[in-house]
Design a protein around this motif. Structure first.
Motif, PDB file in Angstrom:
ATOM      1  N   PRO A  72       0.808  -1.228   0.000  1.00 43.55           N
ATOM      2  CA  PRO A  72       0.000   0.000   0.000  1.00 43.55           C
ATOM      3  C   PRO A  72       0.838   1.274   0.000  1.00 43.55           C
ATOM      4  O   PRO A  72       0.468   2.266  -0.631  1.00 43.55           O
ATOM      5  CB  PRO A  72      -0.833  -0.120   1.278  1.00 43.55           C
ATOM      6  CG  PRO A  72      -0.886  -1.584   1.562  1.00 43.55           C
ATOM      7  CD  PRO A  72       0.437  -2.122   1.120  1.00 43.55           C
ATOM      8  N   GLU A  73       1.971   1.268   0.707  1.00 42.85           N
ATOM      9  CA  GLU A  73       2.820   2.467   0.740  1.00 42.85           C
ATOM     10  C   GLU A  73       3.421   2.745  -0.629  1.00 42.85           C
ATOM     11  O   GLU A  73       3.473   3.899  -1.075  1.00 42.85           O
ATOM     12  CB  GLU A  73       3.921   2.300   1.794  1.00 42.85           C
ATOM     13  CG  GLU A  73       3.395   2.248   3.222  1.00 42.85           C
ATOM     14  CD  GLU A  73       4.513   2.137   4.240  1.00 42.85           C
ATOM     15  OE1 GLU A  73       5.696   2.129   3.822  1.00 42.85           O
ATOM     16  OE2 GLU A  73       4.218   2.067   5.447  1.00 42.85           O
ATOM     17  N   ALA A  74       3.879   1.703  -1.305  1.00 40.47           N
ATOM     18  CA  ALA A  74       4.422   1.884  -2.656  1.00 40.47           C
ATOM     19  C   ALA A  74       3.335   2.348  -3.619  1.00 40.47           C
ATOM     20  O   ALA A  74       3.589   3.176  -4.501  1.00 40.47           O
ATOM     21  CB  ALA A  74       5.051   0.574  -3.147  1.00 40.47           C
ATOM     22  N   VAL A  75       2.124   1.826  -3.441  1.00 39.15           N
ATOM     23  CA  VAL A  75       0.997   2.252  -4.279  1.00 39.15           C
ATOM     24  C   VAL A  75       0.725   3.736  -4.079  1.00 39.15           C
ATOM     25  O   VAL A  75       0.533   4.487  -5.052  1.00 39.15           O
ATOM     26  CB  VAL A  75      -0.270   1.424  -3.950  1.00 39.15           C
ATOM     27  CG1 VAL A  75      -1.503   2.047  -4.598  1.00 39.15           C
ATOM     28  CG2 VAL A  75      -0.105  -0.007  -4.426  1.00 39.15           C
ATOM     29  N   ALA A  76       0.713   4.176  -2.823  1.00 37.67           N
ATOM     30  CA  ALA A  76       0.454   5.587  -2.535  1.00 37.67           C
ATOM     31  C   ALA A  76       1.506   6.486  -3.185  1.00 37.67           C
ATOM     32  O   ALA A  76       1.176   7.515  -3.791  1.00 37.67           O
ATOM     33  CB  ALA A  76       0.422   5.806  -1.023  1.00 37.67           C
ATOM     34  N   GLU A  77       2.780   6.108  -3.079  1.00 30.03           N
ATOM     35  CA  GLU A  77       3.848   6.898  -3.700  1.00 30.03           C
ATOM     36  C   GLU A  77       3.703   6.912  -5.224  1.00 30.03           C
ATOM     37  O   GLU A  77       3.893   7.946  -5.879  1.00 30.03           O
ATOM     38  CB  GLU A  77       5.210   6.326  -3.310  1.00 30.03           C
ATOM     39  CG  GLU A  77       5.546   6.481  -1.837  1.00 30.03           C
ATOM     40  CD  GLU A  77       6.869   5.847  -1.481  1.00 30.03           C
ATOM     41  OE1 GLU A  77       7.552   5.352  -2.413  1.00 30.03           O
ATOM     42  OE2 GLU A  77       7.226   5.822  -0.287  1.00 30.03           O
ATOM     43  N   HIS A  78       3.366   5.773  -5.776  1.00 30.53           N
ATOM     44  CA  HIS A  78       3.186   5.644  -7.231  1.00 30.53           C
ATOM     45  C   HIS A  78       2.061   6.546  -7.726  1.00 30.53           C
ATOM     46  O   HIS A  78       2.206   7.263  -8.729  1.00 30.53           O
ATOM     47  CB  HIS A  78       2.900   4.176  -7.550  1.00 30.53           C
ATOM     48  CG  HIS A  78       2.539   3.890  -8.968  1.00 30.53           C
ATOM     49  ND1 HIS A  78       3.353   4.181 -10.042  1.00 30.53           N
ATOM     50  CD2 HIS A  78       1.412   3.305  -9.495  1.00 30.53           C
ATOM     51  CE1 HIS A  78       2.761   3.809 -11.159  1.00 30.53           C
ATOM     52  NE2 HIS A  78       1.588   3.268 -10.857  1.00 30.53           N
ATOM     53  N   LEU A  79       0.931   6.531  -7.015  1.00 33.16           N
ATOM     54  CA  LEU A  79      -0.212   7.340  -7.427  1.00 33.16           C
ATOM     55  C   LEU A  79       0.067   8.834  -7.266  1.00 33.16           C
ATOM     56  O   LEU A  79      -0.307   9.650  -8.121  1.00 33.16           O
ATOM     57  CB  LEU A  79      -1.448   6.948  -6.620  1.00 33.16           C
ATOM     58  CG  LEU A  79      -1.995   5.536  -6.882  1.00 33.16           C
ATOM     59  CD1 LEU A  79      -3.118   5.211  -5.911  1.00 33.16           C
ATOM     60  CD2 LEU A  79      -2.489   5.404  -8.320  1.00 33.16           C
ATOM     61  N   LYS A  80       0.731   9.195  -6.169  1.00 33.92           N
ATOM     62  CA  LYS A  80       1.066  10.610  -5.959  1.00 33.92           C
ATOM     63  C   LYS A  80       1.996  11.114  -7.052  1.00 33.92           C
ATOM     64  O   LYS A  80       1.861  12.251  -7.526  1.00 33.92           O
ATOM     65  CB  LYS A  80       1.701  10.796  -4.584  1.00 33.92           C
ATOM     66  CG  LYS A  80       0.727  10.635  -3.422  1.00 33.92           C
ATOM     67  CD  LYS A  80       1.437  10.731  -2.083  1.00 33.92           C
ATOM     68  CE  LYS A  80       0.484  10.516  -0.917  1.00 33.92           C
ATOM     69  NZ  LYS A  80       1.192  10.535   0.387  1.00 33.92           N
TER      70      LYS A  80
END
Length: 270
Positions: A72-80
């Motif tokens: 989830p943390e990598a997903v959040a960084e990717h989306l941002k």
């Protein structure tokens, strides 16, 4: 570390590069590369299949294989980094891992004569079969509005007699737990089929629903889901199932909040 879990698989021969699947993946796990849909990174894909219903060629499916943990943390960084909105709810990596043994069995396994799988149509007195709900949404006595058994999608054959000409209520498993008025406001007069789009075999659900719709001349379908992303796959499964079959004109989608409210009711767009 790799774990057995569900992942999106893309058939390149079927993919036409339309890109419909890309925005439907809230985690940004898909992209169009060299004219074909590709999985960007395994850690971005939760394997829940929200993109299935947006593929016009059927190139997408959910499979079980070893893959990196969902992050989830990598997903959040990717989306941002892409300027995209980060989902309010994302599943934990642990919840997506498939545990071998009794807790993980095939949804099409033989039932071995289990009495709980026997089909049954119940016709109790109408007044006793309608629960009494007050404005607060709390039950004030009364009975169940359930008129048939079983209710799990994996257990109901397309030939079940109670499906013929029915108003179908396709429900994600968590909805009746969260929604106080489920029996009073949605179940009376409808045939309910329930399942978990997160943990169950989505392709089996697609195939089962397609057969049910093709064989039973349904009057209507109401699909009910929770607001969390993993539950949105139920409508994606339905969208995939109705491609190539003649379904009812009256299909709607109902979204339920975690605190038991109807967030919205909307026409279903396949």
């Amino acid at each position: 570390m790799a774990y057995m879990r569900k992942m999106i698989s893309i058939d390149e021969e079927l993919c036409n590069g339309c890109g419909n699947c890309v925005p439907s993946c809230a985690e940004g796990a898909l992209a169009i590369v060299d004219g074909k849909a590709r999985l960007v990174k395994e850690q971005y894909c939760d394997g829940l299949g929200a993109c299935l219903g947006d593929c016009p060629t059927g190139a997408l499916k959910v499979i079980e294989r070893e893959a990196e943990d969902f992050d989830p943390e990598a997903v959040a960084e990717h989306l941002k980094a892409q300027g995209r909105e980060v989902p309010d709810h994302m599943p934990s990596p642990e919840s997506l891992r498939l545990v071998p043994g009794p807790a993980h069995v095939s949804p099409v396994r033989p039932m071995g004569g289990c009495p709980g799988a026997a089909m049954r149509t119940m016709t109790p007195c109408e007044r006793a079969n309608i629960p009494s709900f007050r404005a607060s949404g709390r039950a004030q006595g009364g009975g169940s509005a359930l008129a048939h058994w079983p209710v799990q999608l994996r257990l109901v054959p397309p030939s079940a007699p109670f499906l013929r000409g029915a108003d179908l209520l396709l429900t994600a498993d968590c909805v009746p737990v969260a929604l106080p008025a489920y029996h009073a406001d949605f179940l009376p007069g409808r045939v309910v089929l329930m399942g978990c789009p997160k943990f169950d075999n989505q392709q089996e659900y697609v195939d089962k629903l397609a057969a049910i719709i093709a064989e039973n001349d349904l009057k209507s379908i109401t699909v009910m889901e929770m607001e969390v992303p993993c539950c949105s796959s139920m409508s994606a499964i339905l969208a995939h199932a109705i491609k190539g079959v003649r379904g009812p004109a009256n299909i709607r989608r109902v979204i339920v909040s975690l605190d038991g409210r109807i967030l919205r009711t909307e026409p279903f767009n396949a």
